[in-house]
Design an enzyme around this catalytic site. Structure first.
Site, PDB file in Angstrom:
ATOM      1  N   ASP A 165       0.698   6.736  53.000  1.00 28.08           N
ATOM      2  CA  ASP A 165       1.882   7.227  52.012  1.00 28.08           C
ATOM      3  C   ASP A 165       2.970   7.951  52.784  1.00 28.08           C
ATOM      4  O   ASP A 165       3.386   9.138  52.701  1.00 28.08           O
ATOM      5  CB  ASP A 165       1.398   8.360  50.915  1.00 28.08           C
ATOM      6  CG  ASP A 165       0.101   7.904  50.077  1.00 28.08           C
ATOM      7  OD1 ASP A 165      -0.139   6.644  49.603  1.00 28.08           O
ATOM      8  OD2 ASP A 165      -0.890   8.589  50.019  1.00 28.08           O
TER       9      ASP A 165
ATOM     10  N   GLU B 287       3.983   3.745  40.726  1.00 25.96           N
ATOM     11  CA  GLU B 287       3.821   5.155  41.405  1.00 25.96           C
ATOM     12  C   GLU B 287       4.581   5.326  42.477  1.00 25.96           C
ATOM     13  O   GLU B 287       5.457   4.362  42.781  1.00 25.96           O
ATOM     14  CB  GLU B 287       2.330   5.126  41.532  1.00 25.96           C
ATOM     15  CG  GLU B 287       2.119   3.870  42.530  1.00 25.96           C
ATOM     16  CD  GLU B 287       0.382   4.079  43.025  1.00 25.96           C
ATOM     17  OE1 GLU B 287      -0.436   5.066  42.493  1.00 25.96           O
ATOM     18  OE2 GLU B 287      -0.213   3.193  43.619  1.00 25.96           O
TER      19      GLU B 287
END
Length: 506
Positions: free
Chosen positions: A22, A191
């Site tokens: 991420d 997301e």
């Protein structure tokens, strides 16, 4: 291990070939900084630095301990720090992240190396993940967007937006859904939003479709609260880069645009790719017209020497390098500083000696994404029956090789493993004497993270046991680990000393 260039003017992906999950990136002056998820390991929130977006070094961590401290005194491998955002505003660095069990947190610092502020809970709640702030330099207003984890909230596939206090200490409204993925045909698991202002538009770059098979989307609106129009800007197509997923856009001082994102690679975790980015008809175009590149012209930045986050460690003065993290918040006495080289780990007494996955005092680093050999020298300095120490490949399943003090008082080389569904270990190889209480331990990590263990107890390296296939945790790649432990009982159980940890490409 640095990314291997095709030539001096070309880079190859991934630029970070290990589990830097991420990623988000920011440019400050001539420097680029990157942070990534760290889940339940400590210290948390790694900080990486680059001058060319290709060669990166690890310069520290922004969060020394996870909070609340008592909740992370034991391993919580898939909890903790999820998907952070890194920004620079008002001469300060800011990191926002979501703890899926507690809410959205923020820390900040005048210098990337700290000191960083204590975590501030900006929005409490379960399932709040992937937050990203935006300070609108034109209006002075500030905003926050975040996604949702269904596992905690029962909600997913939507992005919620807030107006935020400009000082980042609070939100100014209850929030509203600004992008609903259920209303977009074919979109699911939206997301990881990253929020930007560009060319008069509010932009959200966010992935959907799941980490292994999804795509990267772009959303734009004239107003922060929408309505947004969307476009897919990066997807696998006919490449080997499955599910090119969330990351960050960065503009260089010369005005070039680039995008860093991750690719899920099973036991290796989420490796980081660098994509060229350009604008066409008002929309970003990533990679090679929307497909990930394997190799590409380097960014137009001053040449830099090859670099990568460190792996090797001589443990000078008993201190471990920045690349190591504990599997939970550390406690005093786990490692002892001294005047020489070598990591001296206390044989911590535990009732969970049968399962390394339950231990907070395993010192870990990321499994390299390319075939390599990891070696370390071990001396067991404990006379406690059952005391042991070793080198592990740790995931949902794990395997380790090391030394153990037997009931006969002798030290033996042992090799053990545990399956993902098992709550204890079994022998993976035959025990043999280690006459001096010393061994050189080795694991060869081949293609597909297939691991072969061996050890030298004085008569050369000899293989031990069958091949072990490394496995990931739920969101975390497999880890290399060092540990020392002893069964429960009274008094100090001694220590183990590790020296000359090396990782060598195969």
């Amino acid at each position: 291990m640095p990314a291997t260039p095709v030539d001096a003017d070309t880079y190859t992906n991934p630029v970070l070939d290990a589990d830097w999950s991420d990623p988000d990136v920011v440019c400050v002056g001539d420097d680029f900084y990157l942070t990534a998820s760290s889940f339940g390991r400590a210290p948390a929130l790694p900080l990486l630095h680059s001058r060319d977006l290709v060669n990166w070094t690890l310069i520290g961590h922004a969060l020394e301990r996870l909070e609340p401290a008592e909740e992370f005194a034991a391993p919580r491998h898939d909890h903790g720090v999820w998907a952070p955002s890194l920004r620079y505003h008002d001469e300060r660095f800011w990191i926002f992240w979501g703890d899926p069990d507690r809410g959205v947190f923020q820390i900040n610092a005048p210098d990337v190396r700290g000191p960083w502020s204590r975590p501030h809970l900006l929005k409490a709640g379960k399932g709040l993940i992937d937050p990203c702030p935006l300070w609108d330099e034109e209006t002075g207003e500030a905003y926050l967007v975040h996604a949702w984890a269904r596992s905690r909230s029962g909600v997913k596939n939507r992005l919620t937006g807030h107006r935020m206090r400009p000082d980042g200490t609070g939100l100014l409204d209850e929030g509203e859904v600004i992008v609903d993925g259920d209303r977009i045909p074919g979109w699911f698991t939206l997301e990881g939003p990253k929020l930007y202002r560009h060319d008069g538009w509010f932009w959200i770059l966010a992935p959907a479709g799941g980490v292994e098979t999804g795509w990267q989307g772009a959303f734009r609106s004239r107003g922060f609260f929408g309505p947004y129009e969307e476009r897919i800007v990066l997807e696998q197509r006919n490449t080997a880069v499955n599910g090119p997923h969330q990351g960050g856009w960065v503009r260089t001082p010369s005005g070039e645009d680039w995008f860093l994102h991750f690719q899920q690679r099973g036991p290796y975790g989420r490796v980081v790719h660098l994509q060229p980015m350009r604008w066409e008809e008002g929309w970003p175009v990533l990679g090679d017209d929307g497909a990930p590149v394997t190799a590409h012209r380097r960014p137009a930045l001053p040449p830099q020497p090859p670099a990568a986050p460190a792996t090797d460690d001589d443990f000078p003065g008993g201190r471990h390098g920045r690349q190591w993290q504990w599997t939970a918040n550390p406690a005093d006495g786990w490692a002892t500083q001294h005047s020489g080289d070598g990591l001296r780990l206390t044989c911590v007494r535990t009732g969970d000696a049968h399962d390394l996955r339950r231990l907070p005092h395993v010192l870990t680093q990321r499994l390299p994404g390319t075939p390599c050999t990891a070696e370390v020298e071990l001396r067991l300095d404990s006379h406690e029956t059952g005391a042991r120490a070793g080198l592990a490949v740790l995931g949902d399943a794990y395997c380790w090789i090391g030394l153990q003090r037997g009931a006969d008082g002798a030290v033996h080389l042992v090799h053990r493993f545990a399956e993902a569904v098992a709550d204890g270990e079994r022998d993976a190889g035959h025990a043999r004497p280690a006459p001096d209480g010393r061994a050189r331990l080795r694991v060869e990590i081949g293609p597909g993270a297939r691991c072969r263990f061996s050890a030298d107890t004085g008569d050369g390296f000899r293989p031990s046991g069958p091949v072990f296939a490394a496995t990931a945790w739920r969101w975390v790649g497999a880890l290399l680990g060092l540990f020392a432990l002893a069964p429960t009982g009274p008094g100090h159980a001694g220590a183990a000393t590790f020296t000359r940890f090396t990782v060598t490409p195969l």
